[in-house]
Design a protein around this motif. Structure first.
Motif, PDB file in Angstrom:
ATOM      1  N   MET A 183       0.825  -1.198   0.000  1.00 22.59           N
ATOM      2  CA  MET A 183       0.000   0.000   0.000  1.00 22.59           C
ATOM      3  C   MET A 183       0.867   1.259   0.000  1.00 22.59           C
ATOM      4  O   MET A 183       0.483   2.287   0.545  1.00 22.59           O
ATOM      5  N   HIS A 184       2.049   1.148  -0.580  1.00 21.31           N
ATOM      6  CA  HIS A 184       2.937   2.307  -0.625  1.00 21.31           C
ATOM      7  C   HIS A 184       2.407   3.323  -1.643  1.00 21.31           C
ATOM      8  O   HIS A 184       2.370   3.048  -2.842  1.00 21.31           O
ATOM      9  N   VAL A 185       2.006   4.489  -1.171  1.00 18.13           N
ATOM     10  CA  VAL A 185       1.459   5.518  -2.040  1.00 18.13           C
ATOM     11  C   VAL A 185       2.603   6.216  -2.773  1.00 18.13           C
ATOM     12  O   VAL A 185       3.539   6.708  -2.133  1.00 18.13           O
ATOM     13  N   PRO A 186       2.581   6.274  -4.103  1.00 21.02           N
ATOM     14  CA  PRO A 186       3.647   6.954  -4.844  1.00 21.02           C
ATOM     15  C   PRO A 186       3.402   8.455  -4.916  1.00 21.02           C
ATOM     16  O   PRO A 186       2.337   8.952  -4.537  1.00 21.02           O
ATOM     17  N   ASP A 187       4.401   9.181  -5.411  1.00 19.27           N
ATOM     18  CA  ASP A 187       4.232  10.610  -5.656  1.00 19.27           C
ATOM     19  C   ASP A 187       3.207  10.820  -6.763  1.00 19.27           C
ATOM     20  O   ASP A 187       3.164  10.075  -7.736  1.00 19.27           O
ATOM     21  N   GLY A 188       2.367  11.837  -6.602  1.00 18.28           N
ATOM     22  CA  GLY A 188       1.408  12.191  -7.634  1.00 18.28           C
ATOM     23  C   GLY A 188      -0.011  11.757  -7.367  1.00 18.28           C
ATOM     24  O   GLY A 188      -0.941  12.273  -7.988  1.00 18.28           O
ATOM     25  N   PHE A 189      -0.229  10.824  -6.452  1.00 18.49           N
ATOM     26  CA  PHE A 189      -1.599  10.404  -6.125  1.00 18.49           C
ATOM     27  C   PHE A 189      -2.333  11.483  -5.342  1.00 18.49           C
ATOM     28  O   PHE A 189      -3.532  11.678  -5.516  1.00 18.49           O
ATOM     29  N   ILE A 190      -1.603  12.165  -4.446  1.00 17.49           N
ATOM     30  CA  ILE A 190      -2.192  13.147  -3.539  1.00 17.49           C
ATOM     31  C   ILE A 190      -1.546  14.501  -3.818  1.00 17.49           C
ATOM     32  O   ILE A 190      -0.329  14.593  -4.022  1.00 17.49           O
ATOM     33  N   ASN A 191      -2.355  15.563  -3.836  1.00  9.65           N
ATOM     34  CA  ASN A 191      -1.815  16.875  -4.184  1.00  9.65           C
ATOM     35  C   ASN A 191      -0.883  17.409  -3.104  1.00  9.65           C
ATOM     36  O   ASN A 191      -0.823  16.884  -1.976  1.00  9.65           O
ATOM     37  N   ALA A 192      -0.159  18.465  -3.438  1.00  4.38           N
ATOM     38  CA  ALA A 192       0.884  18.995  -2.560  1.00  4.38           C
ATOM     39  C   ALA A 192       0.352  19.482  -1.207  1.00  4.38           C
ATOM     40  O   ALA A 192       0.927  19.144  -0.161  1.00  4.38           O
ATOM     41  N   PRO A 193      -0.726  20.288  -1.156  1.00  7.35           N
ATOM     42  CA  PRO A 193      -1.189  20.768   0.154  1.00  7.35           C
ATOM     43  C   PRO A 193      -1.557  19.641   1.112  1.00  7.35           C
ATOM     44  O   PRO A 193      -1.197  19.683   2.297  1.00  7.35           O
ATOM     45  N   GLY A 238      -6.867 -10.942  -8.608  1.00  2.35           N
ATOM     46  CA  GLY A 238      -5.737 -10.768  -9.515  1.00  2.35           C
ATOM     47  C   GLY A 238      -4.701  -9.795  -9.010  1.00  2.35           C
ATOM     48  O   GLY A 238      -4.048  -9.093  -9.793  1.00  2.35           O
ATOM     49  N   ALA A 239      -4.527  -9.736  -7.708  1.00  2.00           N
ATOM     50  CA  ALA A 239      -3.568  -8.820  -7.099  1.00  2.00           C
ATOM     51  C   ALA A 239      -2.689  -9.594  -6.130  1.00  2.00           C
ATOM     52  O   ALA A 239      -2.760 -10.818  -6.023  1.00  2.00           O
ATOM     53  N   SER A 240      -1.834  -8.874  -5.446  1.00  2.00           N
ATOM     54  CA  SER A 240      -1.021  -9.472  -4.396  1.00  2.00           C
ATOM     55  C   SER A 240      -1.092  -8.580  -3.166  1.00  2.00           C
ATOM     56  O   SER A 240      -1.569  -7.447  -3.229  1.00  2.00           O
ATOM     57  N   GLY A 241      -0.636  -9.103  -2.067  1.00  2.00           N
ATOM     58  CA  GLY A 241      -0.615  -8.326  -0.835  1.00  2.00           C
ATOM     59  C   GLY A 241       0.695  -8.553  -0.102  1.00  2.00           C
ATOM     60  O   GLY A 241       1.419  -9.501  -0.388  1.00  2.00           O
ATOM     61  N   HIS A 242       0.988  -7.656   0.808  1.00  3.72           N
ATOM     62  CA  HIS A 242       2.167  -7.847   1.650  1.00  3.72           C
ATOM     63  C   HIS A 242       1.862  -7.328   3.042  1.00  3.72           C
ATOM     64  O   HIS A 242       0.900  -6.571   3.258  1.00  3.72           O
ATOM     65  N   LEU A 243       2.655  -7.742   3.978  1.00  4.38           N
ATOM     66  CA  LEU A 243       2.486  -7.309   5.356  1.00  4.38           C
ATOM     67  C   LEU A 243       2.595  -5.789   5.458  1.00  4.38           C
ATOM     68  O   LEU A 243       3.476  -5.188   4.844  1.00  4.38           O
ATOM     69  N   LEU A 244       1.686  -5.169   6.208  1.00  4.36           N
ATOM     70  CA  LEU A 244       1.849  -3.763   6.571  1.00  4.36           C
ATOM     71  C   LEU A 244       2.677  -3.646   7.845  1.00  4.36           C
ATOM     72  O   LEU A 244       3.546  -2.794   7.953  1.00  4.36           O
ATOM     73  N   THR A 289     -14.908   1.310  -2.140  1.00  2.00           N
ATOM     74  CA  THR A 289     -15.371  -0.075  -2.318  1.00  2.00           C
ATOM     75  C   THR A 289     -14.239  -0.970  -2.806  1.00  2.00           C
ATOM     76  O   THR A 289     -14.036  -2.082  -2.292  1.00  2.00           O
ATOM     77  N   ALA A 290     -13.492  -0.487  -3.802  1.00  2.00           N
ATOM     78  CA  ALA A 290     -12.409  -1.289  -4.356  1.00  2.00           C
ATOM     79  C   ALA A 290     -11.277  -1.477  -3.342  1.00  2.00           C
ATOM     80  O   ALA A 290     -10.764  -2.586  -3.175  1.00  2.00           O
ATOM     81  N   GLU A 326      -1.889  -0.748  -6.096  1.00  4.98           N
ATOM     82  CA  GLU A 326      -1.555  -0.671  -7.521  1.00  4.98           C
ATOM     83  C   GLU A 326      -2.686  -1.217  -8.382  1.00  4.98           C
ATOM     84  O   GLU A 326      -3.025  -0.651  -9.429  1.00  4.98           O
ATOM     85  N   LYS A 327      -3.296  -2.303  -7.948  1.00  2.00           N
ATOM     86  CA  LYS A 327      -4.399  -2.901  -8.687  1.00  2.00           C
ATOM     87  C   LYS A 327      -5.599  -1.954  -8.735  1.00  2.00           C
ATOM     88  O   LYS A 327      -6.187  -1.718  -9.810  1.00  2.00           O
ATOM     89  N   VAL A 328      -5.970  -1.404  -7.604  1.00  4.70           N
ATOM     90  CA  VAL A 328      -7.104  -0.477  -7.558  1.00  4.70           C
ATOM     91  C   VAL A 328      -6.799   0.774  -8.369  1.00  4.70           C
ATOM     92  O   VAL A 328      -7.655   1.280  -9.113  1.00  4.70           O
ATOM     93  N   ALA A 329      -5.578   1.283  -8.238  1.00  6.16           N
ATOM     94  CA  ALA A 329      -5.205   2.501  -8.970  1.00  6.16           C
ATOM     95  C   ALA A 329      -5.305   2.295 -10.467  1.00  6.16           C
ATOM     96  O   ALA A 329      -5.793   3.172 -11.201  1.00  6.16           O
ATOM     97  N   ALA A 330      -4.839   1.136 -10.945  1.00  4.46           N
ATOM     98  CA  ALA A 330      -4.898   0.859 -12.380  1.00  4.46           C
ATOM     99  C   ALA A 330      -6.337   0.656 -12.844  1.00  4.46           C
ATOM    100  O   ALA A 330      -6.739   1.146 -13.907  1.00  4.46           O
ATOM    101  N   ASP A 331      -7.128  -0.061 -12.052  1.00  3.81           N
ATOM    102  CA  ASP A 331      -8.508  -0.354 -12.445  1.00  3.81           C
ATOM    103  C   ASP A 331      -9.390   0.886 -12.420  1.00  3.81           C
ATOM    104  O   ASP A 331     -10.265   1.065 -13.283  1.00  3.81           O
ATOM    105  N   GLN A 332      -9.171   1.756 -11.432  1.00  2.00           N
ATOM    106  CA  GLN A 332     -10.034   2.921 -11.254  1.00  2.00           C
ATOM    107  C   GLN A 332      -9.476   4.181 -11.909  1.00  2.00           C
ATOM    108  O   GLN A 332     -10.168   5.197 -11.992  1.00  2.00           O
ATOM    109  N   GLY A 333      -8.229   4.152 -12.349  1.00  4.35           N
ATOM    110  CA  GLY A 333      -7.648   5.300 -13.024  1.00  4.35           C
ATOM    111  C   GLY A 333      -7.137   6.387 -12.118  1.00  4.35           C
ATOM    112  O   GLY A 333      -7.015   7.546 -12.548  1.00  4.35           O
ATOM    113  N   ILE A 334      -6.788   6.046 -10.880  1.00  3.41           N
ATOM    114  CA  ILE A 334      -6.281   7.087  -9.981  1.00  3.41           C
ATOM    115  C   ILE A 334      -4.761   7.220 -10.073  1.00  3.41           C
ATOM    116  O   ILE A 334      -4.152   7.980  -9.311  1.00  3.41           O
TER     117      ILE A 334
END
Length: 360
Positions: free
Chosen positions: A1-11, A73-79, A187-188, A284-292
């Motif tokens: 669930m590592h959020v990359p740069d660009g998903f969330i705006n600067a403020p 069709g995804a994978s998971g890892h320990l948080l 939901t996703a 990553e799976k949700v982001a690709a499927d939903q276009g975020i």
């Protein structure tokens, strides 16, 4: 669930960074008590300090082991928030996850640097708070014993993962850079991470159970859970009077457990990680499927010699990934242990020397 740069705006990223910094500051103060301990809890707390860096390194290693979630069709890892909180305490647990995320972001280009505050908040603070609150509530109502600790660990871990997914969705709703309905994202995200949470819970339960079986005195969540001796008097069970405290003896060293845990982490990161699932993780799976993920930015550390968990210029993928994993475990245990040593030492200095009664 590592959020990359660009998903969330600067403020919102800045605001999350401030919140994460505040949480880390509070955790540093709380960790002084957990690692340095008061005079009452000193015996258990002092032995926790050497293990905190190991817990961070172990979480780093296990996070490399993505497991498949075939249903989506995804994978998971320990948080790791639940695991860290139960083993070394909630404040120290937040610091463990923060160290892991910092190492991953700086060395391996995993999780955006501008999103570091978001990741610490979601993967560290939320998972630890939710998991530890639920864990403590369960151990109070369940029968005292080791089995209750493992059961509570499972439930706390399984709930913490979709809770983190919900926290990410809330942050996305406030500062997402794409125009995707929040309801669809929620939901996703929750749907995928409920399934991932089962894997998280199994790993957490097995790890906590293994440590409790050999050294329950080193498990923060197991302190004070021993069952008092009962005596039958006049047909009724009553608590026996506690025996006189024995003269202090040298505490059992956690060295054997520490070495076993370190070797396990090195094997997992250096060898087993090669067989991890290559499917995209839940986010990553949700982001690709939903276009975020349309505005994802290149990671600032993309040129790192360890980017993407491989060693630059080492062509064999097995060797490259294994070396990267070993380096990551080593760096995490060194940095984590150094931080926790300083925290514990400062607590000891602030509190002054503790007088230990002479044995007779």
């Amino acid at each position: 669930m590592h959020v990359p740069d660009g998903f969330i705006n600067a403020p919102v990223s800045v605001a999350a960074g401030v919140a994460a910094a505040g949480a880390v500051a509070v955790s540093l103060r709380g960790a002084r008590r957990e690692l340095g301990g008061s005079a009452v809890a000193l015996a258990g707390a002092e032995r926790t300090a050497p293990l905190a860096g190991l817990v961070a390194a172990f979480i780093f290693a296990v996070q490399m082991l993505n497991f498949p979630v075939f249903a989506v069709g995804a994978s998971g890892h320990l948080l790791g928030g639940a695991l860290a909180a139960i083993l070394v305490g909630p404040f120290t647990g937040v610091l463990c996850i923060a160290v892991v995320l910092l190492m991953q972001g700086l060395l391996f280009a995993d999780g955006g640097l501008t999103a570091l505050g978001v990741n610490i908040t979601v993967m560290g603070v939320v998972t630890v708070v939710v998991a530890y609150a639920l864990f403590r509530g369960l151990v109070k109502v369940l029968p005292r014993g080791r089995r209750s600790i493992t059961v509570a660990s499972f439930v706390a871990a399984v709930v913490s993962v979709p809770a983190a997914a919900g926290a990410f969705t809330l942050i996305y709703a406030i500062g997402g850079t794409t125009d995707v309905p929040v309801g669809k994202v929620l939901t996703a995200m929750v749907g995928v991470h409920v399934l991932i949470g089962i894997g998280e819970a199994v790993i957490t339960m097995l790890t906590v159970g293994a440590v409790v079986a050999v050294r329950p005195d080193l498990v923060h969540g197991a302190r004070g859970l021993s069952t008092p001796l009962k005596l039958r008097i006049g047909g009724e069970l009553v608590d026996a009077e506690p025996a006189a405290a024995p003269a202090p003896v040298a505490a059992r060293s956690p060295r054997k457990l520490w070495l076993t845990g370190l070797v396990t982490a090195l094997v997992l990161a250096g060898f087993v990680s090669f067989y991890a699932s290559a499917s995209p993780d839940g986010l990553e799976k949700v982001a690709a499927d939903q276009g975020i993920d349309k505005n994802t930015e290149e990671h600032a550390a993309a040129g790192s010699p360890l980017a993407d968990y491989g060693v630059k210029d080492v062509s064999d993928p097995r060797i490259s990934g294994g070396l990267a994993g070993v380096i990551g475990v080593g760096a995490t245990v060194v940095v984590g242990s150094g931080i926790f040593w300083v925290v514990r030492r400062r607590r000891t200095t602030d509190a002054g020397p503790t007088r230990v009664p002479e044995s007779v």
